[in-house]
Write a protein that holds these residues in place. Structure first.
Motif, short mmCIF file in Angstrom:
data_model
loop_
_atom_site.label_atom_id
_atom_site.label_comp_id
_atom_site.label_asym_id
_atom_site.label_seq_id
_atom_site.Cartn_x
_atom_site.Cartn_y
_atom_site.Cartn_z
N PHE A 1 0.99 13.35 -11.72
CA PHE A 1 1.87 12.87 -10.65
C PHE A 1 3.29 12.69 -11.19
N LYS B 1 3.43 1.65 -4.81
CA LYS B 1 4.26 1.04 -5.86
C LYS B 1 3.60 1.14 -7.23
N GLY C 1 0.76 -1.25 0.00
CA GLY C 1 0.00 0.00 0.00
C GLY C 1 0.79 1.30 0.00
N VAL D 1 -4.80 9.97 -7.43
CA VAL D 1 -3.92 9.69 -8.57
C VAL D 1 -4.48 8.55 -9.42
N ILE D 2 -5.78 8.45 -9.47
CA ILE D 2 -6.37 7.37 -10.26
C ILE D 2 -6.81 7.93 -11.61
N1 LIG Z 1 0.98 10.36 -3.54
C1 LIG Z 1 -0.28 9.94 -3.47
N2 LIG Z 1 -1.29 10.82 -3.27
C2 LIG Z 1 -2.57 10.39 -3.18
N3 LIG Z 1 -2.96 9.10 -3.28
C3 LIG Z 1 -1.98 8.17 -3.47
C4 LIG Z 1 -0.60 8.54 -3.57
N4 LIG Z 1 0.12 7.41 -3.77
C5 LIG Z 1 -0.75 6.39 -3.77
N5 LIG Z 1 -2.02 6.83 -3.59
C6 LIG Z 1 -3.25 6.00 -3.51
O1 LIG Z 1 -3.04 5.07 -2.47
C7 LIG Z 1 -3.59 3.80 -2.81
C8 LIG Z 1 -2.50 2.74 -2.77
O2 LIG Z 1 -1.55 3.04 -3.79
P1 LIG Z 1 -0.94 1.90 -4.73
O3 LIG Z 1 -1.99 0.98 -5.22
O4 LIG Z 1 -0.09 2.58 -5.75
O5 LIG Z 1 -0.03 1.18 -3.64
P2 LIG Z 1 0.75 -0.21 -3.78
O6 LIG Z 1 2.01 -0.07 -3.01
O7 LIG Z 1 0.84 -0.60 -5.19
O8 LIG Z 1 -0.25 -1.17 -2.99
P3 LIG Z 1 -0.21 -2.80 -2.98
O9 LIG Z 1 0.92 -3.16 -2.07
O10 LIG Z 1 -1.56 -3.17 -2.44
O11 LIG Z 1 0.01 -3.25 -4.39
C9 LIG Z 1 -4.23 3.96 -4.18
O12 LIG Z 1 -5.59 4.25 -4.03
C10 LIG Z 1 -3.52 5.19 -4.77
O13 LIG Z 1 -4.34 5.88 -5.68
#
Ligand SMILES: Nc1ncnc2c1ncn2[C@@H]1O[C@H](COP(=O)(O)OP(=O)(O)OP(=O)(O)O)[C@@H](O)[C@H]1O
Ligand SMILES: [Mg+2]
Length: 404
Positions: free
Chosen positions: A378, A21, A18, A369-370
């Motif tokens: 971003f 990544k 989370g 950031v979706i």
């Molecule tokens: N800098 C940011 N600002 C706002 N929201 C963010 C930011 N970075 C990530 N998010 C949001 O946080 C959530 C988790 O991000 P993301 O899916 O990229 O994490 P991840 O590390 O890939 O998670 P996982 O380990 O479950 O794969 C998503 O909803 C994403 O849109």
């Protein structure tokens, strides 16, 4: 970031669950494509985060180009060469069995074996292995200038890197092969299992694939005898790719104490394994205004946070007259104190980084950031996100004298 996004490079994005990544991998993909590189983002994430983040309806096991219309709608140049794909873990394993087992009856026996099924569907490392195998394929085909790999959610970022080597050692272990091949009678198997080494192997196998009936493990090793050497060889090749000069790693972390501690442990493990960690991104360290300030050259305290410090004085007696105003000011003061504490913690973390590892900071984006447009936005933060540890430390010193 532009230095990392070079022609011929492969960038693996790691981090605990989370932390951002998928978001950062996808945004980096956009940055690279905008810099003129034909870029592919590969995700191993079984949830549909990358697909959702890019705003696609479908994302499959082959590189899919983001079409001109979609790019234009996100305000991007429609001629960009930006591809995405999601990994088919089971498919990658089955392809391996197909490749190394010539006898079709034997192949069916392996594909239907319960231990094999558990191994390829439940064990987190099976994704890691499949990802590396697929990366190896995409890489050797040479279709892309740059490949960005988004890794699956994990409690420990390092697990992803260790899994293939661990699995190959196990499949290659003499004890495992002796224990289960050639097919032994139930009585003989029970006798062999009584030894300490055998108990260890079984425990390890169960760790990989969950509790399984021993006869199905035994049957797997018997049927896969011919394939095992080839499989181990492939696992070793995939593992070697991690250490090759073309692959570098980017570690994403949050700024909470626990996250930074985990990131510190991952850095140490990577160093011990001589894996090339190029950069660390502390995601969501500050808000967007404070980020602009951190990355500018102005001195003094951050204007937005500063304004909070002056609020109480400016409102004066108005605070008593308006119900709830005091609570609001307290909320903002806490926000300010937390922001400075986060920056201070990041500063201390930055100071301890090994030389050669670059540090970058990205803000918490209020609007989220979706969607491709948001990811491209971003990406602009990512382009200018490198920060010198001294800058973070100087922010600490502005705070001297302010009681938190
Ligand atoms: N800098 C940011 N600002 C706002 N929201 C963010 C930011 N970075 C990530 N998010 C949001 O946080 C959530 C988790 O991000 P993301 O899916 O990229 O994490 P991840 O590390 O890939 O998670 P996982 O380990 O479950 O794969 C998503 O909803 C994403 O849109
Ligand atoms: Mg993810």
């Amino acid at each position: 970031m532009r230095d990392l996004l070079k022609k011929g490079a492969t960038l693996i994005v790691l981090g605990t669950g989370g932390v951002g990544k998928t978001t950062i991998a996808a945004s980096l993909g956009v940055v690279a494509a905008r810099a003129g590189l034909k870029t592919a983002v590969i995700t191993v994430d079984p949830s549909r985060r990358l697909r959702d983040a890019l705003g696609l309806d479908h994302l499959g096991g082959r590189p899919t180009a983001l079409g001109a219309r979609r790019l234009a709608a996100a305000g991007l140049d429609p001629s960009l060469q930006f591809f995405a794909m999601v990994l088919d873990v089971k498919g990658a394993w089955d392809a391996l069995i197909e490749r190394f087992t010539t006898d079709s009856a034997l192949r069916e026996r392996i594909l239907n074996n319960p231990f094999y099924r558990q191994l390829t569907s439940q064990f987190a490392g099976s994704e890691a292995y499949a990802a590396l195998a697929q990366l190896h394929d995409v890489h050797s085909r040479g279709d892309f200038d740059l490949i960005v790999v988004d890794t699956p959610p994990a409690a420990d970022a390092f697990e992803f890197l260790q899994a293939p080597a661990h699995l190959s050692r196990l499949l290659d272990s003499r004890v495992a092969r002796w224990l289960f091949t050639p097919y032994v009678s139930a009585g003989r198997l029970a006798m062999r299992l009584a030894s300490g080494a055998a108990r260890f192997v079984v425990r390890e196998l169960e760790r990989f694939a969950g509790a399984t009936v021993l006869t199905s493990i035994s049957d797997f090793f018997t049927a896969a005898q011919q394939a095992l050497d080839g499989m181990v060889d492939q696992l070793n090749k995939a593992e070697a790719l991690l250490h090759s000069g073309t692959v570098s790693f980017l570690l994403v972390t949050g700024s909470e104490e626990e996250r930074l501690r985990e990131a510190g442990a991952t850095i140490e493990q990577m160093k011990a394994q001589r894996l090339r960690l190029s950069a660390i991104v502390i995601n969501r360290l500050v808000d967007e205004e404070t980020w602009q300030y951190l990355h500018g050259s102005a001195r003094g305290t951050a204007p937005g946070l500063d304004a909070i410090a002056n609020l109480r004085g400016a409102l004066g007696r108005g605070l008593d007259r308006h119900h709830g105003l005091d609570a609001l000011v307290k909320y903002l003061e806490n926000y300010r104190a937390r922001a400075y504490r986060d920056i201070a913690r990041a500063g201390a973390f930055a100071q301890a980084l090994p030389p050669g590892v670059r540090l970058a900071v990205t803000p918490e984006v209020r609007a989220g950031v979706i969607g491709l447009k948001q990811l491209a936005g971003f990406g602009r933060y990512l382009e200018g996100c490198e920060i010198k540890p001294a800058r973070l430390r100087s922010v600490q010193s502005w705070e001297t004298g302010v009681s938190l």
